[in-house]
Write a protein that holds these residues in place. Structure first.
Motif, PDB file in Angstrom:
ATOM      1  N   LEU A 107     -19.964  38.166 -52.171  1.00  0.00           N
ATOM      2  CA  LEU A 107     -19.992  39.028 -53.352  1.00  0.00           C
ATOM      3  C   LEU A 107     -18.799  38.717 -54.241  1.00  0.00           C
ATOM      4  O   LEU A 107     -17.713  38.437 -53.775  1.00  0.00           O
ATOM      5  CB  LEU A 107     -19.899  40.485 -52.881  1.00  0.00           C
ATOM      6  CG  LEU A 107     -20.048  41.572 -53.928  1.00  0.00           C
ATOM      7  CD1 LEU A 107     -21.467  41.640 -54.440  1.00  0.00           C
ATOM      8  CD2 LEU A 107     -19.643  42.919 -53.320  1.00  0.00           C
ATOM      9  N   PHE A 108     -19.038  38.767 -55.546  1.00  0.00           N
ATOM     10  CA  PHE A 108     -18.015  38.318 -56.472  1.00  0.00           C
ATOM     11  C   PHE A 108     -18.070  39.179 -57.723  1.00  0.00           C
ATOM     12  O   PHE A 108     -19.138  39.559 -58.185  1.00  0.00           O
ATOM     13  CB  PHE A 108     -18.276  36.846 -56.786  1.00  0.00           C
ATOM     14  CG  PHE A 108     -17.365  36.260 -57.813  1.00  0.00           C
ATOM     15  CD1 PHE A 108     -15.991  36.416 -57.713  1.00  0.00           C
ATOM     16  CD2 PHE A 108     -17.880  35.539 -58.874  1.00  0.00           C
ATOM     17  CE1 PHE A 108     -15.148  35.869 -58.664  1.00  0.00           C
ATOM     18  CE2 PHE A 108     -17.046  34.981 -59.820  1.00  0.00           C
ATOM     19  CZ  PHE A 108     -15.676  35.149 -59.721  1.00  0.00           C
ATOM     20  N   GLU A 109     -16.894  39.465 -58.288  1.00  0.00           N
ATOM     21  CA  GLU A 109     -16.869  40.437 -59.388  1.00  0.00           C
ATOM     22  C   GLU A 109     -17.607  39.962 -60.633  1.00  0.00           C
ATOM     23  O   GLU A 109     -18.064  40.773 -61.425  1.00  0.00           O
ATOM     24  CB  GLU A 109     -15.438  40.839 -59.749  1.00  0.00           C
ATOM     25  CG  GLU A 109     -14.591  39.743 -60.335  1.00  0.00           C
ATOM     26  CD  GLU A 109     -13.266  40.278 -60.898  1.00  0.00           C
ATOM     27  OE1 GLU A 109     -12.250  39.647 -60.643  1.00  0.00           O
ATOM     28  OE2 GLU A 109     -13.284  41.311 -61.574  1.00  0.00           O
ATOM     29  N   ASP A 137     -15.412  34.282 -67.680  1.00  0.00           N
ATOM     30  CA  ASP A 137     -15.952  33.566 -66.536  1.00  0.00           C
ATOM     31  C   ASP A 137     -16.450  32.172 -66.934  1.00  0.00           C
ATOM     32  O   ASP A 137     -17.178  31.546 -66.167  1.00  0.00           O
ATOM     33  CB  ASP A 137     -17.061  34.392 -65.861  1.00  0.00           C
ATOM     34  CG  ASP A 137     -18.016  35.028 -66.880  1.00  0.00           C
ATOM     35  OD1 ASP A 137     -17.809  34.848 -68.102  1.00  0.00           O
ATOM     36  OD2 ASP A 137     -18.964  35.698 -66.452  1.00  0.00           O
TER      37      ASP A 137
END
Lengths: 640, 640
Positions: free
Chosen positions: B232-234, B306
């Motif tokens: 899981l990644f923000e 990102d």
């Protein structure tokens, strides 16, 4: 000029010793239902208990408990987890001052007890640093957030002292502040925290205790910022305002919450030290930030990457960040300038921010919150990423969420709602100044005696505000009312019929008999608002406002088959629908024409779909009816 | 269908065993000066030596030297520092193939020697992981970039083998690839790298060696992506394309370079395994990405945060990211689809990206580079943050910089320029297909014999392209020419006068005598380009293009006292100035009117300043004349 307050134990969030306006204690402004009364009830019954349950569940309170034992423990949460507990203490303290004893007092006392036990003998108090198995104290000014957490602790202590009279937490705070002054004062560490916050807290602690060293230390921190004591950083030194000294800057920049907390503290320092040069610099920064770096919602912060202000006129609606906490911090900054100057423009921005940021963040049930407040939601797709604890791991673009790994926003909303009454009015020797409109009873004291006012209004549903003088001295007093910048055409009836009044502060200087009524009528027709053409991101678009509320078009209000991206406003059709609701006339564009493939070449004429009238919703109540897309800025028909 | 190549040692970057077009070796396309010839010279004489000096100075090569000793060392640079050395090996290898022996060969051999020595006995090779004092191998798939670095090593080895015939580096690569197949194949670790790249490399290694296991492993990685094996990644699982299986996705999303490297590798897998479903999915992704998520420059990636694609139509010019490496990766993706399908649209996007991203990144002296390629530069203020080594610590919004802490872009430009010739033409049994126009000599072989062509042109300064057949078989062959999508009105003269030709690939099927000339005329009048109205960020604006080049308005070309933010285009005045240069007629707006203070309220009429004609510059040559502001999208007069 203001009179000196006799009772420092009154629950007043900000108590400058100089300036133009004198704030009232929370207990002097009783909000009676309505828009804000309902939200204060929600805060007490839902928001605060919800937040308390999360800081308990995630063991952020547990960090403090474990720190008190002296035994080794694993710290939970981020480096600023302590501060969420502190902001909740502040919220519960103001809530106590506002509405008296409640079931929250028990939680409040328990939290405070843990704090006192967790403090180190020399005053230091942070659960992530300094123990033998932890990173050393003051080894990471960039990200450690030690002084930031201290700031929130100090703010909570002042709030608790002023609300309850108890010095238990204040003693913790002064011991901590003394430690800070020793460590960072003359001859100490030449450092500032990566996140401003201690400054505004130390000045208020000075105001609460009279101890000058806290003001001096706040001044040291304000003056030190901008001298490059923080290390090189990829987002640039502006991120933490270490690029330019505060008194030399002309606009807010960098991380929005950092910038605004710093600015609030710098106003406090300027006011308490009589530093008019510094105050003028901050007023200029406020003016330029308002004119070039503020969203129509009052939101601040254009970048997701660094949660920062953009360059002038970089205000993209779809990548707006507008962190809820930046809204809270903006109100702090504006309130201090309002107290210092009395100028209505500061109260205008406070109002805009209250209705469109602070009121937008919490859901109707008070159990989920926007962290970022976008002005344009393009897709409904995608679940927010939650960790194993059910906590959202991202701030931006997630919809309202119950809790966040970085969860500053819910407690910040809580402390702001609890202290809302403090923003409503001020009073000085000559009279009372009304800044925000809500049904309320205001009790105040002027030189000649008591002035009690009843405010009766359904604002912002209605623009009619009825002020009844319940008590007043027999000599003349000065009542003033803010007429918002958008309220051209307002009228005030002081007893002899409505008379036009201009925007800004309107003064009524006369004697009042109990029962005397004044009626302020603010024009509440919905209006189109057009952007400065240098704001490239919304060129050719229009927004709709009504009173202090910004409105939004949500996809759930469009007919089946219509998409928000294909809708244009017909401005010539005006605003409103048959029921008198806020609505716009839009035409839909059929997407079978237009660009196909490469989107910068060859446009074929498109067939226009029907023209329809669609209702708008106040922005603060969007996203309450299931998954939807939304936009505040709507393209105008007939532009390119 | 294509013929099978006999000579696998030909220096061809991509050699599919199936598809529509057959690529030519770099040695078969000699670029003779002009736009790209000049940049290839710059690459050899400046860009590559400059990059080599930096990877030496910063000890990124030193990491490999130290790893070879077996002694403890401190790793320098980021986790992907190895890969910059590898990309430079690839660049120097293609440069060797293109232009023969040079002073770069010595550097090349030295680099390769260090690699061979640094490899672990089991084939693993990364300087940051796995030694007793380091983080364990494969302990961080999110950020470790181990397989990413392996991919670049493998690509460089294939390039070196095909360019020199030496198997020294290929042996290192196959040993490494065998290790990867063992570790991540059936029964191995069910993981993918956080940054795609190994996929495209393994397929090419399969093509170079014929070892099927590398293709199988590439397929495993492609199929595994999107199944949620990364944590899981923000920024969401889309960041590394682990949200949706490749064959189920409909558009590119997440980190742009990651998405595009993956897509390139997935095309390779689809082609080599005859997986038409996968190929169709990738074609759809390309189509949707082009139509909704690509800038007019060909740039990809709308978010700074990102480095990622935005939602559909989120293409802000002032916060465009458009990483140079995403341009390189986009060309890789499009080239593979062009080879697979022969469709001209892929070559169109390659051309757009070459001229407006790849050519934009390096400065005229080849010693500084744009990492991000903004379409709108609002301020000239601010120095780029440099660390103690003089290296820029930020990628975006810095102007061109000599080197970056994350310095993928300069070596990526170098390998692309060195292999530019490979994109110019293809040849199969029936004939030769020209995709990009540059003065060049093309030597190729068709079923009936040799076809040699001389291309003479000053493109893109001129649209006249003269193709002289130098050698051809006596039987008929098929020559095809790409007429770009923007080139409506092009003509082709095959000997009997110019005839109109449509856009797309134009075929001439006949016998040719040596000396036969064909003249293609592409219309090079500058043109206005209007955006799809769903691209909110540039509503009411227009761009100017000429041929494949996008143009920009730079503040240094405005009269004193004029500011870029106050300029609007008068489209009715057309394009061009008295000298025939690309120029626009603009009016300046006096800022004394307009909004004052709050920018969403009360507009007063503004006085228009003079109307003037200002020259535009090709976007790729902006920021070469000192500090300036710049915009590609210019507001159109008369819109809101």
């Amino acid at each position: 000029m203001q009179s000196v307050r006799e009772d420092t134990l009154d629950a007043i969030p900000v108590t400058p010793s100089a300036g133009t306006l004198v704030p009232l204690p929370l207990s002097a402004v009783a909000i009676a239902g309505g828009f804000w009364g309902e939200r204060q009830r929600l805060n007490r019954e839902s928001i605060i208990p919800h937040a308390v349950s999360w800081v308990n569940r995630l063991e952020w309170v547990g960090n403090l408990e474990k720190a008190a034992t002296g035994e080794k423990y694993e710290h939970r949460g981020r480096e600023f987890a302590d501060s969420e507990v502190y902001k909740l203490i502040e919220a519960m303290s103001w809530e106590h001052a506002r509405s008296g004893a409640s079931e929250l007092d028990e939680v409040l006392d328990a939290f405070i007890g843990k704090l006192a036990e967790a403090q180190d003998p020399d005053g230091y108090l942070h659960t992530l640093f300094g123990r033998p198995w932890q990173q050393p104290r003051y080894s990471d000014f960039k990200w450690g957030h030690e002084l930031y957490c201290f700031g929130h602790l100090i703010q909570s202590a002042v709030a608790n002292f002023r609300s309850t009279g108890s010095t238990k937490l204040l003693d913790v705070a002064t011991k901590l502040a003394d430690h800070v002054c020793t460590m960072f004062g003359p001859g100490g560490l030449d450092k500032v925290c990566g996140h401003a916050e201690i400054e505004v807290a130390l000045v208020e602690l000075f105001r609460a205790t009279g101890r000058r060293r806290y003001l001096d230390q706040a001044k040291v921190f304000v003056e030190r910022r901008g001298t490059g004591t923080l290390p090189l950083f990829e987002f640039g030194q502006a991120y933490w305002q270490d690029d330019i000294p505060v008194r030399a800057a002309t606009v807010l920049r960098g991380h929005a919450v950092r910038a605004l907390y710093l600015a609030a503290g710098a106003v406090d320092v300027a006011v308490e030290t009589g530093d008019s040069e510094l105050l003028d610099a901050l007023k200029l920064q406020w003016d330029n930030t308002l004119a070039r770096r503020t969203y129509i919602t009052g939101g601040m912060g254009s970048h997701h990457m660094d949660e920062a202000f953009g360059d002038d006129f970089v205000l993209p609606p779809d990548r707006s960040y507008c962190e809820t906490c930046a809204g809270v911090a903006s109100i702090m900054f504006s309130w201090r300038l309002l107290l210092a100057t009395g100028e209505a423009k500061y109260a205008d921005l406070i109002e805009r921010t209250l209705y469109n940021i602070v009121a937008t963040s919490p859901s109707a049930d008070g159990k989920s919150f926007f962290y970022a407040n976008t002005l344009h939601q393009r897709t409904t797709a995608g679940e927010a990423p939650l960790n194993a604890d059910g906590v959202c791991i991202r701030g931006g673009s997630t919809g309202r969420q119950a809790w966040f790994e970085v969860s500053c926003c819910p407690p910040n909303v809580a402390r702001t709602l609890a202290s809302f009454g403090g923003y409503v009015a001020t009073a000085d020797d000559e009279g009372v100044q009304i800044h925000q409109y809500a049904s309320s009873r205001i009790r105040s004291k002027v030189a000649a005696g008591h002035v009690d006012l009843d405010i009766d209004t359904e604002y912002p549903s209605s623009g009619r505000i009825v002020v009844t003088v319940v008590a007043a001295p027999s000599s003349s007093i000065n009542l003033s009312f803010r007429v918002p910048g958008w309220a051209a055409g307002a009228t005030l009836d002081t007893g002899s019929g409505p008379k036009p009044v201009g925007t800004g502060n309107v003064h009524v200087n006369q004697t009042f008999q109990p029962g005397h009524q004044l009626i302020l009528e603010l024009p509440m027709q919905p209006r189109f608002s057009l952007p400065d053409d240098r704001i490239d991101a919304v060129r050719g678009c229009v927004a709709v406002e009504r009173g202090p509320e910004v409105f939004a078009l949500e996809s759930v209000d469009l007919p089946a088959g219509w998409q928000l991206e294909n809708v244009q406003v017909d401005m010539s059709a005006g605003l409103g629908d048959a029921d008198g609701s806020v609505a716009v006339t839009v035409r839909g564009l059929n997407r079978t024409g237009g660009h196909s493939g490469w989107p910068f070449e060859v446009q074929t004429p498109r067939k226009s779909m029907d023209t329809i009238v669609v209702p708008l919703v106040p922005y603060h109540s969007w996203a309450e009816r299931g998954s939807s897309t939304m936009r505040i800025w709507i393209p105008v028909a007939s532009t390119l």
